[in-house]
Design a protein around this motif. Structure first.
Motif, mmCIF file in Angstrom:
data_model
loop_
_atom_site.group_PDB
_atom_site.id
_atom_site.type_symbol
_atom_site.label_atom_id
_atom_site.label_comp_id
_atom_site.label_asym_id
_atom_site.label_seq_id
_atom_site.Cartn_x
_atom_site.Cartn_y
_atom_site.Cartn_z
ATOM 1 N N GLY A 1 1.517 -23.994 31.999
ATOM 2 C CA GLY A 1 2.259 -25.211 32.385
ATOM 3 C C GLY A 1 2.951 -26.224 30.995
ATOM 4 N N ARG B 1 3.161 -32.452 40.858
ATOM 5 C CA ARG B 1 2.599 -32.012 41.440
ATOM 6 C C ARG B 1 2.909 -30.367 41.396
ATOM 7 N NH1 ARG B 1 0.843 -34.173 48.103
ATOM 8 N NH2 ARG B 1 0.336 -36.133 47.759
ATOM 9 N N LEU C 1 -3.242 -21.642 38.738
ATOM 10 C CA LEU C 1 -4.039 -23.288 39.079
ATOM 11 C C LEU C 1 -4.688 -24.087 37.814
ATOM 12 C CD1 LEU C 1 -1.967 -25.773 40.538
ATOM 13 C CD2 LEU C 1 -4.201 -25.496 41.668
ATOM 14 N N GLU C 2 -6.304 -23.490 37.421
ATOM 15 C CA GLU C 2 -6.937 -23.355 36.888
ATOM 16 C C GLU C 2 -6.342 -23.405 35.138
ATOM 17 O OE1 GLU C 2 -10.085 -25.015 37.697
ATOM 18 O OE2 GLU C 2 -9.521 -25.095 38.882
ATOM 19 N N SER D 1 -3.577 -23.824 34.002
ATOM 20 C CA SER D 1 -2.934 -24.724 33.666
ATOM 21 C C SER D 1 -3.648 -26.159 33.904
ATOM 22 C CB SER D 1 -1.759 -24.923 34.889
ATOM 23 O OG SER D 1 -1.901 -25.338 35.774
ATOM 24 N N LYS D 2 -4.065 -26.331 34.705
ATOM 25 C CA LYS D 2 -5.052 -27.044 34.614
ATOM 26 C C LYS D 2 -5.817 -27.987 33.307
ATOM 27 C CE LYS D 2 -7.248 -28.579 38.066
ATOM 28 N NZ LYS D 2 -8.208 -28.142 39.598
ATOM 29 N N ARG E 1 -4.243 -30.338 30.516
ATOM 30 C CA ARG E 1 -6.076 -31.879 30.383
ATOM 31 C C ARG E 1 -5.945 -32.336 28.730
ATOM 32 N NH1 ARG E 1 -9.393 -29.883 33.497
ATOM 33 N NH2 ARG E 1 -9.880 -31.058 34.475
ATOM 34 N N PHE F 1 -1.697 -37.225 32.637
ATOM 35 C CA PHE F 1 -2.223 -36.265 33.255
ATOM 36 C C PHE F 1 -3.025 -36.303 34.185
ATOM 37 C CE2 PHE F 1 -6.405 -33.700 34.899
ATOM 38 C CZ PHE F 1 -6.273 -32.277 34.357
ATOM 39 N N LYS F 2 -3.077 -37.975 34.257
ATOM 40 C CA LYS F 2 -3.411 -38.221 35.635
ATOM 41 C C LYS F 2 -2.380 -38.706 36.638
ATOM 42 C CE LYS F 2 -7.647 -41.172 34.765
ATOM 43 N NZ LYS F 2 -8.132 -42.722 34.444
ATOM 44 N N ILE G 1 -0.988 -35.311 37.414
ATOM 45 C CA ILE G 1 -0.192 -34.221 38.125
ATOM 46 C C ILE G 1 -1.253 -33.890 39.541
ATOM 47 C CG2 ILE G 1 0.033 -31.932 37.783
ATOM 48 C CD1 ILE G 1 0.014 -32.824 34.734
ATOM 49 N N GLU G 2 -1.238 -33.881 40.133
ATOM 50 C CA GLU G 2 -2.105 -33.028 41.480
ATOM 51 C C GLU G 2 -1.718 -31.416 41.854
ATOM 52 O OE1 GLU G 2 -2.920 -33.300 46.077
ATOM 53 O OE2 GLU G 2 -1.451 -34.708 45.289
ATOM 54 N N PHE G 3 -2.729 -30.814 41.339
ATOM 55 C CA PHE G 3 -2.872 -29.246 41.389
ATOM 56 C C PHE G 3 -3.224 -28.902 42.675
ATOM 57 C CE2 PHE G 3 -3.791 -30.805 37.061
ATOM 58 C CZ PHE G 3 -2.988 -30.112 36.271
#
Length: 307
Positions: A125, A141, A149-150, A152-153, A157, A165-166, A168-170
């Motif tokens: 990220g 996105r 993906l987990e 980068s999330k 975060r 952070f809100k 972003i959509e993963f």
């Protein structure tokens, strides 16, 4: 043609061996262990930390004031214990040096204020982190494989504030709904060194998606494939080399240590990553510090825009 959004054999292997389901549990040493070595382009265990720090220092001392300020406005870069040097009082690592070059290249070609961005393959990220730290965007996105993906999330975060952070959509690749995304509109799509590791059919499917939903596209990938066992002794074995050679839109062999050979491969790069016939390449250049990576920004003319 059936749309194929799936991991290549190369990345199935990487997910099984390096970026496992537990990769996002503990971010300690993320940027200096095999998880990031597979997401990034360097591995100091084969080339030496001395050379990595030398390269990082050299690039850091050559930063323009704008490039340096872009990094300074990006907080929490120490997450994951990166390998760093200190230049002009600033702690720098190779990942965020690349990020400031990438974002600066994009900024020269378009205005990111209020942009809606789609990134295909975000690594942990870093580019998203820098863009959101320097620009007020309206949404971001990220489409990626489940385990990455987990990762980068988990990283974003911690790196971003709650409001950022809100935004972003993963989106996991295996849940990507092409038809649903057709109604979406993005000002920019970003792909950095991942389309070269996808099957050719998957790359074509993504480029068609970009053509349908985006107004601009930034890409940074190799100009071709290379075979040079002297670089790492084929540390991961011949099978890994073969997997790499069969992926991406550009599979011709290039001598990456020959500037003329790299330059000769650029026209094929620009054509190979063009999302559609109507798209114009508004800028391209070598992507520092690598000899064989190229970057380009494409724009869709207003008459052909998806807007």
């Amino acid at each position: 043609m059936d749309q194929i959004f799936q991991a290549s054999r190369q990345w199935e292997r990487i997910q099984n061996r390096f970026i496992t389901e537990d990769a996002a549990v503990d971010l300690t040493n993320l940027k200096s262990d095999p998880r990031n070595y597979k997401l990034s382009l360097w591995d100091p265990t084969t080339n030496g930390v001395r050379y990595l720090k030398t390269l990082t220092y050299h690039l850091g001392m050559l930063l323009s004031p704008e490039e340096r300020e872009r990094i300074r406005r990006t907080p929490n870069r120490e997450i994951g214990d990166p390998i760093t040097v200190r230049c002009e009082g600033e702690s720098l690592c190779l990942d965020y040096l690349q990020a400031t070059f990438e974002v600066g290249f994009i900024e020269r070609g378009m205005d990111l204020s209020g942009a809606r961005i789609l990134e295909i393959g975000a690594g942990y990220g870093r580019t998203c982190h820098m863009i959101m730290s320097n620009h007020d965007i309206s949404g971001y996105r990220i489409v990626d494989l489940k385990n990455t993906l987990e990762l980068s999330k988990a990283y974003l975060r911690r790196a971003l504030d709650e409001a950022q952070f809100k935004l972003i959509e993963f989106i996991p690749v295996d849940s990507l709904d092409r038809d649903a995304l057709k109604s979406e509109r993005f000002d920019l799509c970003i792909n950095i060194h991942s389309m070269t590791e996808m099957s050719p059919d998957t790359v074509r499917a993504y480029l068609e998606l970009i053509d349908e939903t985006c107004s601009a596209f930034y890409v940074k990938n190799p100009v071709g494939k290379y075979i040079d066992q002297s670089l790492d002794g084929y540390l991961q074995g011949q099978e890994a080399v073969q997997m790499a050679l069969e992926n991406g839109p550009l599979r011709q062999l290039v001598d990456i240590h020959d500037s003329q050979a790299v330059q000769a491969a650029v026209p094929a790069f620009i054509d190979g990553y063009r999302p559609g016939d109507a798209w114009e390449c508004v800028g391209d250049s070598r992507a520092l510090p690598w000899s064989y990576l190229w970057q380009a920004l494409y724009r869709k003319p207003p008459t052909a825009s998806t807007r």
